[in-house]
Write an enzyme that holds these catalytic residues in place. Sequence first.
Site, mmCIF file in Angstrom:
data_model
loop_
_atom_site.group_PDB
_atom_site.id
_atom_site.type_symbol
_atom_site.label_atom_id
_atom_site.label_comp_id
_atom_site.label_asym_id
_atom_site.label_seq_id
_atom_site.Cartn_x
_atom_site.Cartn_y
_atom_site.Cartn_z
ATOM 1 N N GLU B 308 0.826 -1.193 0.000
ATOM 2 C CA GLU B 308 0.000 0.000 0.000
ATOM 3 C C GLU B 308 0.871 1.258 0.000
ATOM 4 O O GLU B 308 0.529 2.257 -0.629
ATOM 5 C CB GLU B 308 -0.925 -0.025 1.239
ATOM 6 C CG GLU B 308 -2.268 0.602 1.010
ATOM 7 C CD GLU B 308 -3.299 0.193 2.073
ATOM 8 O OE1 GLU B 308 -3.654 -0.993 2.096
ATOM 9 O OE2 GLU B 308 -3.713 1.053 2.850
ATOM 10 N N GLU B 311 2.224 1.669 -3.441
ATOM 11 C CA GLU B 311 1.138 2.155 -4.292
ATOM 12 C C GLU B 311 0.948 3.660 -4.092
ATOM 13 O O GLU B 311 0.759 4.411 -5.058
ATOM 14 C CB GLU B 311 -0.150 1.398 -3.946
ATOM 15 C CG GLU B 311 -1.307 1.696 -4.874
ATOM 16 C CD GLU B 311 -2.607 1.034 -4.409
ATOM 17 O OE1 GLU B 311 -2.563 0.221 -3.466
ATOM 18 O OE2 GLU B 311 -3.645 1.348 -5.006
ATOM 19 N N CYS B 334 -8.140 -2.237 4.093
ATOM 20 C CA CYS B 334 -8.032 -3.401 4.992
ATOM 21 C C CYS B 334 -9.366 -3.811 5.573
ATOM 22 O O CYS B 334 -9.547 -4.945 5.976
ATOM 23 C CB CYS B 334 -7.115 -3.103 6.172
ATOM 24 S SG CYS B 334 -5.643 -2.264 5.711
ATOM 25 N N SER B 354 -7.080 1.703 -2.229
ATOM 26 C CA SER B 354 -5.852 0.975 -2.529
ATOM 27 C C SER B 354 -6.238 -0.390 -3.098
ATOM 28 O O SER B 354 -7.163 -1.036 -2.613
ATOM 29 C CB SER B 354 -5.051 0.786 -1.246
ATOM 30 O OG SER B 354 -4.082 -0.223 -1.447
ATOM 31 N N LYS B 393 -15.248 -9.987 7.516
ATOM 32 C CA LYS B 393 -14.194 -10.833 6.937
ATOM 33 C C LYS B 393 -14.781 -12.120 6.388
ATOM 34 O O LYS B 393 -14.219 -12.742 5.497
ATOM 35 C CB LYS B 393 -13.139 -11.145 7.997
ATOM 36 C CG LYS B 393 -12.294 -9.949 8.384
ATOM 37 C CD LYS B 393 -11.238 -9.648 7.340
ATOM 38 C CE LYS B 393 -10.506 -8.348 7.653
ATOM 39 N NZ LYS B 393 -9.701 -7.878 6.518
ATOM 40 N N GLU B 396 -15.853 -11.118 3.106
ATOM 41 C CA GLU B 396 -14.696 -10.818 2.260
ATOM 42 C C GLU B 396 -14.091 -12.084 1.668
ATOM 43 O O GLU B 396 -13.772 -12.145 0.489
ATOM 44 C CB GLU B 396 -13.638 -10.055 3.063
ATOM 45 C CG GLU B 396 -12.481 -9.561 2.216
ATOM 46 C CD GLU B 396 -11.345 -8.961 3.040
ATOM 47 O OE1 GLU B 396 -11.175 -9.387 4.201
ATOM 48 O OE2 GLU B 396 -10.650 -8.075 2.524
ATOM 49 N N GLU B 401 -13.893 -12.781 -6.280
ATOM 50 C CA GLU B 401 -12.568 -12.495 -6.853
ATOM 51 C C GLU B 401 -11.426 -12.952 -5.950
ATOM 52 O O GLU B 401 -10.268 -12.895 -6.335
ATOM 53 C CB GLU B 401 -12.444 -10.996 -7.172
ATOM 54 C CG GLU B 401 -12.496 -10.044 -5.988
ATOM 55 C CD GLU B 401 -13.921 -9.606 -5.620
ATOM 56 O OE1 GLU B 401 -14.883 -10.307 -5.997
ATOM 57 O OE2 GLU B 401 -14.055 -8.587 -4.925
ATOM 58 N N CYS B 565 -10.510 -2.181 14.269
ATOM 59 C CA CYS B 565 -10.794 -3.622 14.344
ATOM 60 C C CYS B 565 -11.065 -4.094 15.772
ATOM 61 O O CYS B 565 -11.826 -5.028 15.998
ATOM 62 C CB CYS B 565 -9.631 -4.412 13.782
ATOM 63 S SG CYS B 565 -9.226 -3.923 12.116
#
Lengths: 398, 638
Positions: B308, B311, B334, B354, B393, B396, B401, B565
């Site tokens: 990141e 990037e 994240c 990102s 999560k 996710e 993908e 988190c």
Amino acid sequence: MEKKNREGSVIFSPYIKGESIIKAVSLKREDILFELRESKLKGRGGAGFPTATKWTLVAAASAEEKYVVCNADEGEPGTFKDRVLLLEYPELVFDGMVIAGYVIGAKLGIVYLRGEYEYMLKSLEDYLETMRKENLLGKNICGKVDFNFDIKIRLGSGAYVCGEETALIESLEGNRGEARNRPPYPVNTGFMGKPTTVNNVETFASVAHIVIKGGSWYCKHGTDKSTGSKLFSVSGDCDKPGVYELPWGTKISELLKLVEAKDTKAVQVGGASGICIPKSQFERIFGYEDAATGGSIMIFNESRNMLHVLKNFMEFFVEESCGQCTPCRIGNVKLLEGVEMLERHEYTFGYINKLKELGKTMQLSSKCGLGQSSPNAFLSILENFKEEIFNNGGNNGK
Amino acid sequence: MENKGKLRAPVSQKPLVIEKPVDPSYIGGTISIEINEKKVTVPLGTTILDACKMNGITVPTLCHHEDLCVAGVCRVCVVEVEGMRTLQASCAYPITSPIKIKTSTPSVRKARRHIIDLMLSEHYGECYSCLRNGKCELQYLAKEYGVDNFTFGHVEAPRYELDESSYSVIRDMSKCVLCKRCVRTCIDLQEVGVLESVERGHNTRISTFLDKPLLDVICINCGQCINRCPTAALRANDPSDEIWAAIDDPAKHVVIQTAPSPRAAICEEFAMEAGHSLTKELNTALRRIGFDKVFDTNTTADLTIFEEGTELVLRLYKAIVQKEPVALPQFTSCSPGWVKFLEHYYPEQIDNLSTAKSPQQMFGALIKTFYAEKAGVKPEDIVSVAVMPCSAKKYECNRPEMNDSGYKDVDYGLTTRELARMIKEAGINLPEMPKSDFDSPFGEASGAGLIFGATGGVMEAAIRSIYEFITGNKTEDAFANANVTPVRGFEGIKYVELPLGEKFGPVPDVIKHLVPNWDWLKGVTLKVAVAHGTANAKKIMDDIKAGGKFSECHFIEFMACPGGCLGGGGQPIPTTPEIRKKRAQAIYSEDESLQVRKAHDNPNVVKLYEEFFTDGPCGHKSHKLLHTHYVKRGRYIA
């Protein structure tokens, strides 16, 4: 809108459109509040809060924007007097609202019109348009510089709870119709968070007369604690149902005679949320000090089964509870189940007594007036018609 | 939290929040009142409930929650106020006059018991077969307030169908007591607005737009509603049975990665006070349960900083040197709740996200490629589990993908709560476990990866590395002990400017092929911001849309959950500002105890670039495995 020939000493007494506005704008706000205080006018929706106090609080609140709201959500079962006022005497209601705007310093009044009254929307809006043309609404009303006030009409969507003033305000704001926590009260934190006075249709109509004729004139009608007169919506077992204007202090028996009711067993005073009065108490008077009512009077004769009457009321509350607070949402279901147990003769006195206690808890702990008054019918019918209910068909409770 | 103390009765899609004076200095002064015939003084505007708490008097509550605005709907907290006809909900009554309160009178006690009885009469299910047994607020009330039978009966069949459509949140409305905490969480705290009351009276229930299954509405899976549900009406979609089955299958190689926040909070599930990290005890417990390998998600958090960070450098280079149009500020990616929030609410800005995957998904891709190869295990035999503080999560790892390894990169997302249950089921008392380390080849990670668990942590970790990479100085030179305190703390939105100065170091080898030198950053002040909770994210996003100060930021960290988190939807229940603070302390003190506290000092990550991602961060291979793409979802779902 055609006026029927209605008799009455206060509200139905002669009145010329706009006259109270013309007089009001020549007076100081304090003077109008003084007359209102003198009149001891109390809210006509049923709760009976002193109108002068409410307006004084809103007038005293410091805010750029304030609102006048007319509660025309007439949803209490058995009441239809606001409909008559709006259809036949709109000048009284709207003039009263303009006066409220003048007194509290509001620029906008909103009529929260019961959804089922949609049919009168067009004629009411046309009426407001004529008021604008006559400078009874709009800018510099009746020549009073900087007194600008207009009235809008909003339709309700059929929820009974929206007659409760804070739920009404929520609904006006486009939210789900649910009562707010109080305090803060609408007089400080009302529509859009601004100081707001919410008054019943009949209250505004009374104000128009009080401004013209004065507070002391108003006090000549009614009793000490309940001044003026009241519109009664009378329905049920009688020959002449309809809307009547009677002074507070009228006896129940007098009203029954007037409307030609025969063989009357019970009178439900104050609609579904009111109390059920048996024959033995027909000498009681209508008034805030005794049998208070927002106007709904339902008459039941000897042929009626009081348990059916009660069941009907409880079904109404189960459906019309907004579902927000526990005592009202579930409590009413339990009371209805109790009524059904009584119907089936499958009850114990112990459980019915528990339900009575639950009813008292609902009165004490529900969030708004709906839940607080929903057990009234249950408690009063079970108390006043014990014999009939518990000896129903000769079957005693198990 | 922001919503605390805001007084508003019902909840609605467009809440008008009415401020009540919580801060006594706002209107000033205190007021003398009487509670249970004892004279006390409280700040003007204090609620009766808070006044009681301040004076050591317990008043039961249910719909009240410290993070949420006032509802006043359950009515369990009613008390008597002298002179008032009815009982008053103490949570909703701001004290502005010298009232006399009684908290335990016959009518109050009776009302409370009636209300609890009524809730129980509609609350479907048995305590002993319930996930929340022992942790249910309704059960607690029944126990504490003298309910010993179902006075008003008990519902015998479920009233509503279970909604199990979501990967993250299961809704069992038959257990709902309509406290509306979830509604207030979703609408007011998170400003997502998926849940609302529908119908009325006895038919009132909490539902979604047009009663659609949760999977089909714009739920971001943050699970904050679960954390605030007093009963088991909301729970996470638990994969532990599948995980047990994998563990019991000798043909499967079951590996687990553990995120930083669960280890800082799991102690709460074992009757310990919040704020104790059990990192190494947890490693042992996981092995005893039967996981073949235990890895530290912080490893890929460190990797995230490389990817990141690179990037970001590339985006800045493009904008400043090559003058090409490029999406700035760069947003962190994240938090899968935040990602889905952006996809729904600000789809036009997905280019700012990102492309680096979250640490969980990076690890997933690594485990079934790099690790499989290294350990000599077939990737199809690996079952990859991730212990996360997060319910999103779960969603996710099921995004279509997320299979760059050629397999489902992460098979199961497991919450802290679910893992605690597995540990208990295995008969393990976690706090008593001996300590053990993470497994190779990833080993221990840096403190930078660890602090990802707290709001501001990703930003701090990035600053610790980027600052050193660019200036050639030590982070410690700018921030004492490398603690980047300006991005720490629970303030909703943090904004920091970091002048890069005039003197730069050499470009580190690992990204030398991407930028020749740092001279183009001369005079640049790095502007960064941090937001936690999607309501705060919304503020920043709207500011960016309006071209405000945040549109000039370079890098912004967003976390969907309040506190980051550590306040995630998979964390132990209950959650309060106080508990979240303690979890943060646990994370930051563990960070300070570590030798390696910067991502670029993590030898295992450096080795990864030498051995596996040989074309460096944001290189071809890393793009295949460590980066992803997003979907412009929008708010209107067919």
